[in-house]
Scaffold this motif. Structure first.
Motif, PDB file in Angstrom:
ATOM      1  N   GLU A  50      64.136 -32.603  32.563  1.00 14.57           N
ATOM      2  CA  GLU A  50      62.763 -33.049  32.290  1.00 14.57           C
ATOM      3  C   GLU A  50      62.720 -33.898  31.024  1.00 14.57           C
ATOM      4  OE1 GLU A  50      60.591 -29.428  32.090  1.00 14.57           O
ATOM      5  OE2 GLU A  50      60.941 -28.951  34.195  1.00 14.57           O
ATOM      6  N   SER A  51      63.453 -33.482  30.018  1.00 10.76           N
ATOM      7  CA  SER A  51      63.456 -34.228  28.758  1.00 10.76           C
ATOM      8  C   SER A  51      64.069 -35.605  28.945  1.00 10.76           C
ATOM      9  CB  SER A  51      64.237 -33.453  27.694  1.00 10.76           C
ATOM     10  OG  SER A  51      63.613 -32.225  27.425  1.00 10.76           O
ATOM     11  N   LEU A  52      65.158 -35.659  29.710  1.00  7.88           N
ATOM     12  CA  LEU A  52      65.793 -36.959  29.955  1.00  7.88           C
ATOM     13  C   LEU A  52      64.845 -37.893  30.687  1.00  7.88           C
ATOM     14  CD1 LEU A  52      69.357 -35.701  30.955  1.00  7.88           C
ATOM     15  CD2 LEU A  52      68.823 -37.110  28.978  1.00  7.88           C
ATOM     16  N   GLN A  53      64.145 -37.325  31.655  1.00  2.69           N
ATOM     17  CA  GLN A  53      63.190 -38.154  32.400  1.00  2.69           C
ATOM     18  C   GLN A  53      62.063 -38.626  31.489  1.00  2.69           C
ATOM     19  OE1 GLN A  53      61.850 -36.346  36.030  1.00  2.69           O
ATOM     20  NE2 GLN A  53      63.917 -35.986  36.754  1.00  2.69           N
ATOM     21  N   ALA A  54      61.604 -37.717  30.632  1.00  2.00           N
ATOM     22  CA  ALA A  54      60.508 -38.093  29.721  1.00  2.00           C
ATOM     23  C   ALA A  54      60.972 -39.179  28.762  1.00  2.00           C
ATOM     24  CB  ALA A  54      60.050 -36.860  28.953  1.00  2.00           C
ATOM     25  N   ALA A  55      62.207 -39.037  28.244  1.00  2.00           N
ATOM     26  CA  ALA A  55      62.722 -40.036  27.311  1.00  2.00           C
ATOM     27  C   ALA A  55      62.889 -41.384  28.009  1.00  2.00           C
ATOM     28  CB  ALA A  55      64.054 -39.572  26.732  1.00  2.00           C
ATOM     29  N   GLU A  56      63.396 -41.332  29.218  1.00  2.00           N
ATOM     30  CA  GLU A  56      63.598 -42.582  29.954  1.00  2.00           C
ATOM     31  C   GLU A  56      62.260 -43.253  30.245  1.00  2.00           C
ATOM     32  OE1 GLU A  56      66.688 -42.708  32.632  1.00  2.00           O
ATOM     33  OE2 GLU A  56      66.383 -44.860  32.857  1.00  2.00           O
ATOM     34  N   ALA A  57      61.293 -42.446  30.638  1.00  2.00           N
ATOM     35  CA  ALA A  57      59.961 -43.014  30.904  1.00  2.00           C
ATOM     36  C   ALA A  57      59.398 -43.640  29.630  1.00  2.00           C
ATOM     37  CB  ALA A  57      59.033 -41.921  31.426  1.00  2.00           C
ATOM     38  N   GLY A  58      59.607 -42.970  28.509  1.00  2.00           N
ATOM     39  CA  GLY A  58      59.106 -43.500  27.242  1.00  2.00           C
ATOM     40  C   GLY A  58      59.793 -44.806  26.874  1.00  2.00           C
ATOM     41  N   LEU A  59      61.111 -44.844  27.043  1.00  2.00           N
ATOM     42  CA  LEU A  59      61.834 -46.068  26.699  1.00  2.00           C
ATOM     43  C   LEU A  59      61.481 -47.210  27.647  1.00  2.00           C
ATOM     44  CD1 LEU A  59      65.300 -44.524  25.737  1.00  2.00           C
ATOM     45  CD2 LEU A  59      63.699 -45.699  24.225  1.00  2.00           C
ATOM     46  N   ASP A  60      61.281 -46.861  28.914  1.00  2.00           N
ATOM     47  CA  ASP A  60      60.839 -47.892  29.862  1.00  2.00           C
ATOM     48  C   ASP A  60      59.482 -48.439  29.444  1.00  2.00           C
ATOM     49  OD1 ASP A  60      63.094 -47.806  31.373  1.00  2.00           O
ATOM     50  OD2 ASP A  60      62.297 -46.434  32.889  1.00  2.00           O
ATOM     51  N   ALA A  61      58.608 -47.528  28.995  1.00  2.00           N
ATOM     52  CA  ALA A  61      57.286 -47.969  28.538  1.00  2.00           C
ATOM     53  C   ALA A  61      57.424 -48.873  27.321  1.00  2.00           C
ATOM     54  CB  ALA A  61      56.422 -46.756  28.207  1.00  2.00           C
ATOM     55  N   CYS A  62      58.342 -48.512  26.421  1.00  2.00           N
ATOM     56  CA  CYS A  62      58.584 -49.351  25.233  1.00  2.00           C
ATOM     57  C   CYS A  62      59.052 -50.738  25.658  1.00  2.00           C
ATOM     58  CB  CYS A  62      59.658 -48.726  24.347  1.00  2.00           C
ATOM     59  SG  CYS A  62      59.070 -47.323  23.402  1.00  2.00           S
ATOM     60  N   LYS A  63      59.935 -50.737  26.641  1.00  2.00           N
ATOM     61  CA  LYS A  63      60.478 -52.018  27.097  1.00  2.00           C
ATOM     62  C   LYS A  63      59.378 -52.878  27.718  1.00  2.00           C
ATOM     63  CE  LYS A  63      64.741 -53.668  29.258  1.00  2.00           C
ATOM     64  NZ  LYS A  63      65.239 -54.314  28.062  1.00  2.00           N
TER      65      LYS A  63
END
Lengths: 728, 87
Positions: A16-29
């Motif tokens: 879940e944390s990995l998915q949340a981090a990836e979603a956050g970084l995608d949002a940053c991008k």
């Protein structure tokens, strides 16, 4: 709950944390670089770090510590969020995922030296340059100060919890320090200590059990009680001494193994919530079991009318009025071991069978139509649907892995591909999701490697140099339809046909293949148009395996290719693998099940609507469209002579079905018996794979019925008949 | 004021029995509780004493056995109760 259970929870939370981090970084991008997004990324990595430390996964803890340092800089605004930085953080996240996988799989830790050095360098440069300028350069990227950012949503921040536990102010510097350091700073918990949470429930004192004895054993192991939570203890006249109102947090020495502690609670069962490590510092909110005294009558919230001073009324009001000091509502979700869910599904499957058997027995006794039976059938269906829903997961868990795959493909092929995702909240069975990952990966690799052209080629034909991959999922007619589309050049049919002829897959004399048939040649075993075998695709087994995987899932795959515009692979999958709806038909003395997802209609045709084509083929005229008639009698081992088919056609029923590769066809059966749910039992497991048979089920009369593999049966029978017809 | 003497075995049954006495207490002075004879202390009794301590006018422990103190220590409540002589 034992150590293995808790580890499983840790890995679930890592995911879940990995998915949340990836979603956050995608949002940053994508340009969303607000404080909450940055905080979410930080929290995700921080959470993994906390668990890794608690479980003693040193490599993972060390890596996340370095990763978190840089994220801390970003959070404090001392490092601006640039595209390069996000790319680096995404790579770091990929490496973090590898770390988690290696820990989970018990394999050696991945080589993280390069990315770790980059993270450390970026972090150290901040210290040298001073961060003020960077922060000013990117004010939008600056996250709020930790204290302001935390708020209620930050309650899972391990440091904040530690601080709370130890009664100190959360300082930004502490937020950057590892758990051990933060603890040491307070001087109350030794560096290698770990937390334990003990919360006896109602029933913990049954049968002579005594929670204080468990605490005593913890102390004897060297543990120290650092907090006794009395927050839900009610007033004495409202309490029930048999209930559990207290909960304790202990600091356990690092030298004490978790298993040793777990032994104390071995026989406690579910009467006591025991949490370890980071979870112990973040226990679930507890509900007050009765109205708390402070919630009784705060005038501003619930003025107590003078005429109603009775304590019962006060209790009612207090229960209804939310108290500012009341505990937060308990979590609305629970974690359940997958094995237990599978047991439930199996049980529901047996319930479906038992219900069908009961209905059959009652029918035999002439008691088929009464209200209670219909009610039972409805209830069984409701339970079945609820049980299936427990296993349902959003397809986003598969889609979320695609960005990393595209990044890897971009570095190996040089093709930068934009990802467009739709319908990622569509839910399907966990088993289907797990088995979907492999074919989906093949298809995406194939789309990037073969489908999407190079940037130069795309520019030459006036396309955006960056290709687009579209992933979508939707529920349609009881199935999940997943579309993987690219905007590449489409399938080069001339090349495909030439390759198929060269490899002997297609007879060189055959020149009348349709576009669809040519497209489907890429699924043939051993087919590959790639000039060289690459690590990405072109091994000639990928697409064959894809088709096989999809088929094993009870699904089908079709291709929609448009020259110059791109190709879509469309996967139609069942919602679940266990229970489905079907039409029970009679063929000779056998009952067969035709999955309802294939059935279009059923009819008893007039003689004039059936036409013969040659010796072997009978066609049914359905409103001007001619469909091949496939007698199911052949599947049951009955005679397939034309005379028999003719005979049964006069009295039989035709079930029009939709197939994957042969369009529509009409199955000839003797009679339609019923339409009901059936539980799919694998023939492979209990017997062996049989062509034309998708599995078996147990009918209400206790007999086994074969489930027709409509696609395979129609394909086999039509091609078998065409062969002699063409030869003739 | 009458002193409530805790039994040697402070288990769940004892807690249930004592709860009524402690809940019905009225007056302005803390109710003296003698824990000097306690040989076994349980969570149920601990909860009752904690609730009674919060309930005005509260309780005051006049005597504490070693076992009672040990129970308070393992549960992190050593400093929670008022201790003193009966009024």
């Amino acid at each position: 709950m034992n150590g293995i259970d808790i580890q499983a929870i840790f890995f679930d939370e890592c995911e879940e944390s990995l998915q949340a981090a990836e979603a956050g970084l995608d949002a940053c991008k994508a340009g969303t670089q607000d404080g909450e997004t940055i905080n979410a990324i930080f929290r995700a990595v921080h959470s993994i770090k906390g668990g890794a430390g608690a479980f003693g996964y040193e490599a993972l803890a060390s890596y996340t510590h370095v990763f978190e340092n840089l994220l801390g800089d970003v959070r404090e605004g001392t490092v601006p969020v640039t595209s390069d930085l996000v790319d680096m953080l995404l790579l770091a996240l990929d490496s973090l995922r590898d770390h988690v996988e290696s820990v989970r799989g018990g394999t050696p830790a991945p080589d993280d030296a390069a990315i770790k050095a980059r993270l450390a360098e970026a972090h150290e440069n901040v210290g040298k340059d001073g961060g003020a300028a960077a922060a000013e350069a990117a004010p939008a990227a600056s996250a709020p100060e930790p204290a302001a950012a935390s708020g209620s949503s930050d309650t899972d921040d391990l440091d904040a919890l530690l601080d709370d536990l130890l009664g100190s102010d959360p300082a930004p510097a502490a937020a950057q320090a590892p758990v051990e350091e933060a603890a040491e700073d307070e001087g109350e918990v030794e560096g290698d200590e770990w937390a334990l949470y003990v919360c006896p429930q109602a029933g913990a004192m049954d049968n002579g059990s005594e929670p204080l004895l468990w605490l005593r054993e913890l102390v004897e192991l060297g543990g120290t009680c650092v907090k006794c939570d009395e927050s839900i203890l009610p007033q004495i006249d409202e309490m029930d001494p048999k209930e559990g109102y207290l909960a304790w947090t202990f600091a356990m020495p690092g030298s004490v193994e978790r298993d040793k502690v777990a032994d104390i609670f071995d026989f406690v069962g579910e009467q006591c919530l025991v949490l370890y490590g980071e979870e112990a510092l973040n226990p679930p909110a507890r509900e007050r079991k009765v109205a708390a005294p402070e919630a009784k009558a705060p005038p501003a919230v619930a003025p107590a009318p003078a005429a109603a001073p009775a304590s019962a009324a006060a209790k009612t009001e207090a229960a209804a009025a939310p108290s500012p000091t009341a505990a937060a509502p308990a979590s609305q979700s629970i974690r359940i071991d997958l094995g237990k869910l599978d047991q439930l599904i199996d049980g529901v499957g047996e319930l479906v069978i038992a219900q069908a058997m009961l209905a059959q027995r009652l029918t035999n006794e002439g008691l088929a139509h009464f209200e209670e039976l219909a009610m039972l059938e409805g209830l069984v269906r409701d339970i079945q649907e609820s049980a299936m829903a427990f296993r349902a997961q959003p397809i986003s868990s598969v889609f979320s892995r695609v960005p990393r795959l595209l990044r890897e493909l971009a570095s190996s092929t040089g093709k930068h591909v934009k990802l467009v995702v739709a319908g990622e909240t569509t839910e399907l069975d966990k088993t289907v999701i797990e088995r979907l990952s492999e074919p989906l990966t093949h298809l995406i690799r194939n789309a990037v490697d073969h489908g999407i052209e190079s940037a130069e080629d795309r520019q030459a034909v006036g396309k955006d140099p960056e290709g687009t991959l579209t992933l979508s999922a939707e529920q349609k007619a009881g199935r999940i339809v997943i579309r993987i589309g690219d905007d590449g050049g489409g399938i080069n049919r001339e090349k495909v046909l030439a390759k198929a002829i060269e490899k002997g897959i297609v007879d060189p004399e055959v020149h009348n293949l349709s576009d669809e048939e040519i497209d489907n040649l890429i699924f043939a075993p051993g087919f590959s148009t790639a000039a060289q075998v690459s690590s990405i695709s072109g091994r000639g087994v990928g697409m064959d395996v894809v088709r096989q995987n999809v088929k094993e899932l009870g699904g089908r795959i079709t291709i929609e290719s448009r020259p110059g515009q791109g190709t879509d692979f469309v996967l139609a999958l069942p919602l679940t693998l266990a229970i489905s709806d079907g039409m029970i038909v009679q063929v000779g003395d056998q009952s067969l099940v035709v999955p309802l997802t294939h059935v279009v209609e059923s009819l008893s045709p007039a003689e004039s609507e059936i036409k013969g084509m040659g010796r072997n083929i009978r066609m049914l005229n359905v409103r001007g469209q001619f469909l091949p008639i496939v007698p199911l009698r052949q599947l049951t081992g009955g005679p397939c002579a034309d005379a028999s088919a003719e005979a049964s056609m006069e009295n039989g029923v035709l079930v029009v079905v939709e197939t994957e590769r042969c369009g529509q066809a009409a199955l000839l059966v003797d009679a339609i018996i019923d339409q009901r749910q059936f539980v799919i039992k694998s023939l492979d497991t209990h017997y062996r794979s049989v062509d034309g048979v998708a599995g078996a089920t147990i009918l209400g009369n206790g007999r086994v019925a074969l489930i027709v593999d409509v696609d395979r049966l129609v394909l086999d029978m039509t091609s078998r008949r065409q062969a002699p017809a063409e030869a003739a | 004021m009458a002193v409530i003497e805790l039994p040697r075995l402070c288990d769940r049954a004892a807690a249930l029995a004592l709860k009524g006495d402690l809940a019905d207490t009225t007056g302005s002075e803390a109710l003296p509780v003698d824990a000097g004879n306690v040989e076994r202390m349980g969570m149920a009794m601990l909860q009752v004493l904690l609730a009674a301590q919060r309930n005005e006018p509260g309780i005051v422990l006049t005597e504490r056995s070693a076992e009672f103190d040990r129970a308070l220590a393992v549960s992190g409540l050593t400093e929670t109760f008022n201790t003193g002589a009966a009024a």
